[in-house]
Design a protein around this motif. Sequence first.
Motif, PDB file in Angstrom:
ATOM      1  N   PRO A   1       0.804  -0.675   0.134  1.00 56.99           N
ATOM      2  CA  PRO A   1       0.476   0.075   0.012  1.00 56.99           C
ATOM      3  C   PRO A   1       0.759   0.907  -0.221  1.00 56.99           C
ATOM      4  CG  PRO A   1      -0.001  -1.422   2.757  1.00 56.99           C
ATOM      5  CD  PRO A   1       1.108  -1.830   0.974  1.00 56.99           C
ATOM      6  N   GLU A   2       0.408   2.307  -0.427  1.00 57.69           N
ATOM      7  CA  GLU A   2       0.657   3.660  -0.335  1.00 57.69           C
ATOM      8  C   GLU A   2       1.141   4.120   0.663  1.00 57.69           C
ATOM      9  OE1 GLU A   2       0.870   7.980  -2.561  1.00 57.69           O
ATOM     10  OE2 GLU A   2      -0.648   6.107  -3.034  1.00 57.69           O
ATOM     11  N   ARG A   3       0.207   4.179   1.698  1.00 50.17           N
ATOM     12  CA  ARG A   3      -0.085   4.572   2.623  1.00 50.17           C
ATOM     13  C   ARG A   3      -0.451   3.579   3.910  1.00 50.17           C
ATOM     14  NH1 ARG A   3       2.665   9.097   3.836  1.00 50.17           N
ATOM     15  NH2 ARG A   3       3.925   9.694   2.030  1.00 50.17           N
TER      16      ARG A   3
ATOM     17  N   VAL B   1       1.844   6.271   7.556  1.00 51.38           N
ATOM     18  CA  VAL B   1       3.270   6.018   7.275  1.00 51.38           C
ATOM     19  C   VAL B   1       3.520   5.816   5.595  1.00 51.38           C
ATOM     20  CG1 VAL B   1       5.035   5.804   9.472  1.00 51.38           C
ATOM     21  CG2 VAL B   1       3.915   3.852   8.155  1.00 51.38           C
ATOM     22  N   ARG B   2       4.763   6.098   5.107  1.00 50.23           N
ATOM     23  CA  ARG B   2       4.666   5.155   3.588  1.00 50.23           C
ATOM     24  C   ARG B   2       4.423   3.388   3.592  1.00 50.23           C
ATOM     25  NH1 ARG B   2       8.682   8.492   3.434  1.00 50.23           N
ATOM     26  NH2 ARG B   2       9.942   6.110   3.681  1.00 50.23           N
ATOM     27  N   GLY B   3       4.060   3.184   2.493  1.00 51.52           N
ATOM     28  CA  GLY B   3       3.904   1.333   3.363  1.00 51.52           C
ATOM     29  C   GLY B   3       5.314   1.049   2.781  1.00 51.52           C
TER      30      GLY B   3
ATOM     31  N   GLU C   1       2.988  11.224   8.993  1.00 46.07           N
ATOM     32  CA  GLU C   1       5.127  11.098   8.162  1.00 46.07           C
ATOM     33  C   GLU C   1       4.388  12.570   6.781  1.00 46.07           C
ATOM     34  OE1 GLU C   1       8.476   8.312   6.310  1.00 46.07           O
ATOM     35  OE2 GLU C   1       5.605   7.429   6.022  1.00 46.07           O
ATOM     36  N   PRO C   2       5.244  13.249   7.323  1.00 50.78           N
ATOM     37  CA  PRO C   2       5.726  14.949   6.257  1.00 50.78           C
ATOM     38  C   PRO C   2       5.635  14.219   4.469  1.00 50.78           C
ATOM     39  CG  PRO C   2       7.453  14.438   7.462  1.00 50.78           C
ATOM     40  CD  PRO C   2       6.725  12.655   7.683  1.00 50.78           C
TER      41      PRO C   2
ATOM     42  N   LEU D   1      15.872  -3.041   9.389  1.00 44.46           N
ATOM     43  CA  LEU D   1      16.173  -4.474   8.466  1.00 44.46           C
ATOM     44  C   LEU D   1      14.638  -4.550   8.016  1.00 44.46           C
ATOM     45  CD1 LEU D   1      19.030  -5.960   9.533  1.00 44.46           C
ATOM     46  CD2 LEU D   1      18.751  -5.327   7.435  1.00 44.46           C
ATOM     47  N   HIS D   2      13.974  -4.148   9.121  1.00 47.15           N
ATOM     48  CA  HIS D   2      12.365  -4.929   8.572  1.00 47.15           C
ATOM     49  C   HIS D   2      11.404  -3.586   8.330  1.00 47.15           C
ATOM     50  CE1 HIS D   2      13.153  -8.230  11.223  1.00 47.15           C
ATOM     51  NE2 HIS D   2      14.614  -7.761  11.444  1.00 47.15           N
ATOM     52  N   TYR D   3      10.377  -4.282   7.213  1.00 46.87           N
ATOM     53  CA  TYR D   3       9.280  -2.890   6.749  1.00 46.87           C
ATOM     54  C   TYR D   3       8.157  -3.660   7.980  1.00 46.87           C
ATOM     55  CZ  TYR D   3      11.770  -2.639   2.579  1.00 46.87           C
ATOM     56  OH  TYR D   3      13.281  -2.818   1.824  1.00 46.87           O
ATOM     57  N   VAL D   4       7.561  -2.136   8.239  1.00 46.72           N
ATOM     58  CA  VAL D   4       6.611  -2.235   9.083  1.00 46.72           C
ATOM     59  C   VAL D   4       4.850  -3.083   8.556  1.00 46.72           C
ATOM     60  CG1 VAL D   4       3.820  -0.795   9.972  1.00 46.72           C
ATOM     61  CG2 VAL D   4       6.547  -0.045   9.188  1.00 46.72           C
TER      62      VAL D   4
END
Length: 646
Positions: A396-398, A437-439, A533-534, A500-503
């Motif tokens: 996802p984008e966000r 936040v961003r994806g 997130e900005p 090293l880990h993505y959300v």
Amino acid sequence: MMTCFQLHQIEEPCSLGAHAGVIVPPSWIIKVRKPQESKWRPFMLKPLPSPLMKPVLVFVNPKSGGNQGTKVLQMFMWILNPRQVFDLSQGGLREALELYRKVPNLRILACGGDGTVGWILSALDELGMTPHPPVAVLPLGTGNDLARTLNWGGGYTDEPVSKVLCQVEDGSVVQLDRWNLQVERSPAQPEEGTQKLPLNVFNNYFSLGFDAHVTLEFHESREANPEKFNSRFRNKMFYAGAAFSDFLQRSSRDLSKHVRVVCDGTDLTPKIQEQKFQCIVFLNIPRYCAGTMPWGNTGDHRDFEPQRHDDGCIEVIGFTLSSLAALQVGGHGERLHQCREVTLTTFKTIAVQVDGEPCRLAPSTLRISLRNQANMVQKSKRRTSVPLLNDPHAVPERLRLRVNRISLQDYDRLQFDRERLRDICECVSIAVGIVVVRGDCDLETCRLYIDRLQEVRTHTDECRGLPRPGSAHRLSPNWSFLDSTSADRFYRIDKAQEHLHYVTEICQEEVFILDHGGLAGGPATGMPDLVVEPNSGFFRGTSLLVRDSTGCSALHLASQHGHTEVVRFILEHGEGDTALHKAASQKHHAVCHLLMDSGASLIKTNFKGKTPVEQARNAGDQELASYLTSKQLPTTVSHEDLETAV
């Protein structure tokens, strides 16, 4: 594995499960009679090469890191073939490597401290194994600097060993320089001390002076009372106490008078004596002293090349007591040289250490030179699930995430019951807030916005005249992320591995964080502020105090780029931070006038000690500098975050 052995006996196929790529199949193992000349090996291996297999040979040091290794040993025995897991306290390191030396695509997992890794690498050197099998690290020691360098983190938490095996299998192979230490006895009258170092090869660092003296005290105390050193926390506490005691005794204050250091023909002794260094470190890897970076960040190197662990060069760094203390808050030592050979002469007995192994070295001449390069496994940053080709919804984008806090007491009680912990989370967790936040956001970036939630809530409550939140509702500084999706239970993510880990790997719509210092609490009484997130646009409820990863708020960015109307909007509708430095450095006169009319401070300095007036002068705008000087005002009131209102 017991099930597989039973199936094999009745000649039924066994897939070896999810870790078939790293398990040594029972069909490879052939039992042999014990030859009279050998007392150790009751079996031999006949591997069948396969490009899909990367068998992992596991060595566990049960005594590392407060005896944590015993539990790890049992878990690997359960998942893998017991014939590929070895207890180093029972010996057999050399024999095990000899047994597996012909296994293709072999990888080694060293479970222990950096000393355990060095032990294994030296054994590989002695056997002359070709090709050199790459070595991964499960950090069980106290400092674990090599493990941090290779992205394996600062210490094992409670991650499932099945995940560790996947990371060992998928990790990338990198090179690690290894250095020889050759000692030549001094012709002077012998003093108290030894002429032999505990190790003649180092992978991390060699040092002398204050830090080595502290390590020596720790080593001698542990040898005398091993029962008192059964956890990483206790070990670190003793280090701190020994360092303070040595500081008071000033045992290393005259180090610079008793050494001579020559690097690639350049004599560094005059500089060492001039600055009166009390500790000298010869560093091979970026990390030192439990995760600090004594050479500094990449952008701070100036006249030196960025540090690497595979470039055939060693970094020479000098420390005073004050710069050693500053390491813990992001400081670094004095960079002296990058070289390929070192000649070190000592004129009195001095404490030294080799990869954490200390001794008192009598007057000697030491020569440091490159020995070889070892193959190591570096943990890679990757997604656990690969998005489908041309699938726009795979990532996802966000992400809009509710942040739930779980106390240590509740986590210990419900850790292995994932579904129950999810079901009753409304009762045992306190909602910290919501972040957008961003994806493709990683955990290191996500941490910034979760920490900001606390600041925003505290600031908002103060503006409303509400009391500060109690300690039960504030996150402790050492909170950690919990992975709630990729295993059959919750487990902690080591902070040193967050980048090293993505959300998306650890959560879906809710992210769970473990509050190590918080008390078990009831349900949240209300949802805190939303932090976005900005570059995601303005949302209702979004705080204008949010900063991006470089520390810039919306007011900073608007001022820097000369967006006068945006600056006016922020000043009218929200609270901001100091922005006059940025506007002055970019010569935005209109923005500077607007900020001055709003009461911006002219005397506040940035991290380089520069005022807005100096920023304007540095930018070559004398007209703006004269204007700001004419507007000099008394000190403005500061907020708690050390930034003024504007």
